[in-house]
Design a protein around this motif. Structure first.
Motif, short mmCIF file in Angstrom:
data_model
loop_
_atom_site.label_atom_id
_atom_site.label_comp_id
_atom_site.label_asym_id
_atom_site.label_seq_id
_atom_site.Cartn_x
_atom_site.Cartn_y
_atom_site.Cartn_z
N VAL A 134 0.83 -1.21 0.00
CA VAL A 134 0.00 0.00 0.00
C VAL A 134 0.86 1.25 0.00
CG1 VAL A 134 -1.62 1.34 1.37
CG2 VAL A 134 -1.99 -1.09 1.06
N PHE A 135 1.89 1.27 0.87
CA PHE A 135 2.58 2.54 1.09
C PHE A 135 3.85 2.70 0.27
CE2 PHE A 135 0.12 2.03 5.01
CZ PHE A 135 -0.60 3.19 4.92
N VAL A 136 4.48 1.63 -0.14
CA VAL A 136 5.78 1.77 -0.81
C VAL A 136 5.64 1.52 -2.31
CG1 VAL A 136 8.17 1.06 -0.81
CG2 VAL A 136 6.89 1.03 1.31
N MET A 137 5.42 0.29 -2.68
CA MET A 137 5.28 -0.02 -4.09
C MET A 137 4.44 -1.27 -4.24
SD MET A 137 8.81 -1.98 -4.91
CE MET A 137 8.02 -3.05 -6.06
N ARG A 138 3.79 -1.39 -5.36
CA ARG A 138 2.95 -2.55 -5.58
C ARG A 138 3.73 -3.62 -6.33
NH1 ARG A 138 -1.92 -3.70 -5.23
NH2 ARG A 138 -2.39 -1.60 -4.55
N PRO A 139 4.02 -4.75 -5.69
CA PRO A 139 4.72 -5.81 -6.41
C PRO A 139 3.73 -6.52 -7.34
CG PRO A 139 4.22 -6.52 -4.21
CD PRO A 139 3.73 -5.11 -4.31
N ALA A 140 4.26 -7.20 -8.35
CA ALA A 140 3.40 -7.97 -9.26
C ALA A 140 2.82 -9.15 -8.51
CB ALA A 140 4.20 -8.44 -10.46
N ARG A 141 1.53 -9.40 -8.72
CA ARG A 141 0.92 -10.56 -8.07
C ARG A 141 1.25 -11.82 -8.85
NH1 ARG A 141 -4.15 -7.56 -7.41
NH2 ARG A 141 -4.20 -6.77 -5.29
N GLN A 142 1.72 -12.83 -8.12
CA GLN A 142 2.01 -14.10 -8.77
C GLN A 142 0.98 -15.12 -8.34
OE1 GLN A 142 5.82 -14.20 -7.11
NE2 GLN A 142 6.85 -13.48 -8.96
N PRO A 143 0.46 -15.92 -9.29
CA PRO A 143 -0.57 -16.90 -8.93
C PRO A 143 -0.10 -17.89 -7.88
CG PRO A 143 -0.41 -16.66 -11.30
CD PRO A 143 0.72 -15.88 -10.73
N GLY A 144 1.20 -18.29 -7.93
CA GLY A 144 1.71 -19.25 -6.96
C GLY A 144 1.62 -18.72 -5.55
N VAL A 145 2.09 -17.46 -5.38
CA VAL A 145 2.07 -16.85 -4.05
C VAL A 145 0.64 -16.72 -3.55
CG1 VAL A 145 2.64 -14.77 -2.77
CG2 VAL A 145 4.21 -15.64 -4.48
N LEU A 146 -0.25 -16.26 -4.45
CA LEU A 146 -1.63 -16.06 -4.05
C LEU A 146 -2.29 -17.39 -3.65
CD1 LEU A 146 -3.24 -13.55 -3.80
CD2 LEU A 146 -4.27 -14.00 -6.01
N SER A 147 -1.95 -18.48 -4.37
CA SER A 147 -2.51 -19.78 -3.99
C SER A 147 -2.07 -20.18 -2.60
CB SER A 147 -2.06 -20.87 -4.97
OG SER A 147 -2.24 -20.46 -6.27
N ILE A 148 -0.78 -19.95 -2.31
CA ILE A 148 -0.28 -20.33 -0.98
C ILE A 148 -1.02 -19.53 0.09
CG2 ILE A 148 1.74 -20.22 0.52
CD1 ILE A 148 3.42 -20.84 -1.91
N VAL A 149 -1.24 -18.22 -0.19
CA VAL A 149 -1.95 -17.40 0.79
C VAL A 149 -3.37 -17.91 1.00
CG1 VAL A 149 -2.86 -15.09 1.20
CG2 VAL A 149 -0.54 -15.38 0.40
N VAL A 150 -4.06 -18.25 -0.12
CA VAL A 150 -5.43 -18.73 0.00
C VAL A 150 -5.48 -20.02 0.81
CG1 VAL A 150 -7.37 -19.68 -1.28
CG2 VAL A 150 -6.28 -17.63 -2.07
N ILE A 151 -4.57 -20.97 0.47
CA ILE A 151 -4.61 -22.26 1.17
C ILE A 151 -4.24 -22.09 2.64
CG2 ILE A 151 -3.51 -24.53 1.26
CD1 ILE A 151 -3.36 -24.45 -1.75
N GLY A 152 -3.24 -21.24 2.91
CA GLY A 152 -2.85 -21.02 4.29
C GLY A 152 -3.98 -20.41 5.11
#
Lengths: 149, 149
Positions: A68-86
């Motif tokens: 939000v405050f510094v920079m927006r990194p590119a969203r990666q599907p792998g990372v997002l899947s791990i977050v959803v499953i976690g």
């Protein structure tokens, strides 16, 4: 890409994560402070799960702050899947823990009649219910985002 | 449309539904037969939830039977959404009920030392865990199918 409030990297997600961490800390404090909770399996389970939720939520809160405050990194599907499953696994675990705590507390209340600490156990269970709810919301928002990544 | 095993209207889904109903009935039998379970809130909760799971699973099993053996009706997104949400809510409820039962049983075992009926309570909790797992699988398979309808 349009911005879904509540998904990873938005300010709504930051609020959800902070809420999870705060409720989990409150639940731990109500349960642990000055009480011998080791004698009941359900309470140990609650403490373990809340001890898992706090670092997970704080880590993702840091990710959100950076996003939000510094920079927006590119969203990666792998990372997002791990977050959803976690999130999803943690929400199941915290639901299980809060139900166990609530039922054990109700049994203690029914058998003792006078249970000095039961109010604190009930508050702890209520806090972990709230933490479960926020965890589940995070998981759903991120799951919603997943197909668009 | 390619056929996803486990989604509504396939034979795998029929097997899942029958499994849910059988485990739920087993859980009810272990809990109710010849026992006064009314004295514990958690056990009443388990009986209520299993009483909800059985008609739900049997209804959808009938839908599956018709779809497999007689004719395949067109899948409608609205109906599928209701099935996904129903499965999902029931899976949360049965997880909560089985955790409550398991924790109360462990407390009874710890406090009594000699608890004649605890084996049956444990078996009942295990059966409702299995029912939860099958319910969750059904929900996931149908959720997977939902975007393709």
């Amino acid at each position: 890409m349009e911005e879904l409030p509540g998904a990873l990297g938005t300010s709504a997600s930051l609020a959800l994560r902070l809420g999870q961490a705060i409720f989990a800390v409150a639940s731990l404090l109500f349960m642990c402070l000055d009480i011998q909770f080791y004698s009941y399996t359900a309470f140990c389970f609650l403490v373990t799960v809340m001890g898992l939720v706090i670092p997970w939520s704080l880590t993702l809160a840091v990710v959100d702050v950076i996003s939000v405050f510094v920079m927006r990194p590119a969203r990666q599907p792998g990372v997002l899947s791990i977050v959803v499953i976690g999130d999803w696994v943690l929400s199941f675990l915290s639901l299980a823990a809060s139900c166990s705590t609530a039922s054990v507390t109700s049994l203690l209340l029914a058998s003792d009649g006078f249970c000095k600490l039961c109010t604190r156990y009930q508050l702890s269970a209520a806090m972990s219910f709230l933490s479960w709810f926020l965890c589940l919301s995070s998981s759903l928002f991120n799951l919603w985002l997943l197909p668009t990544v």
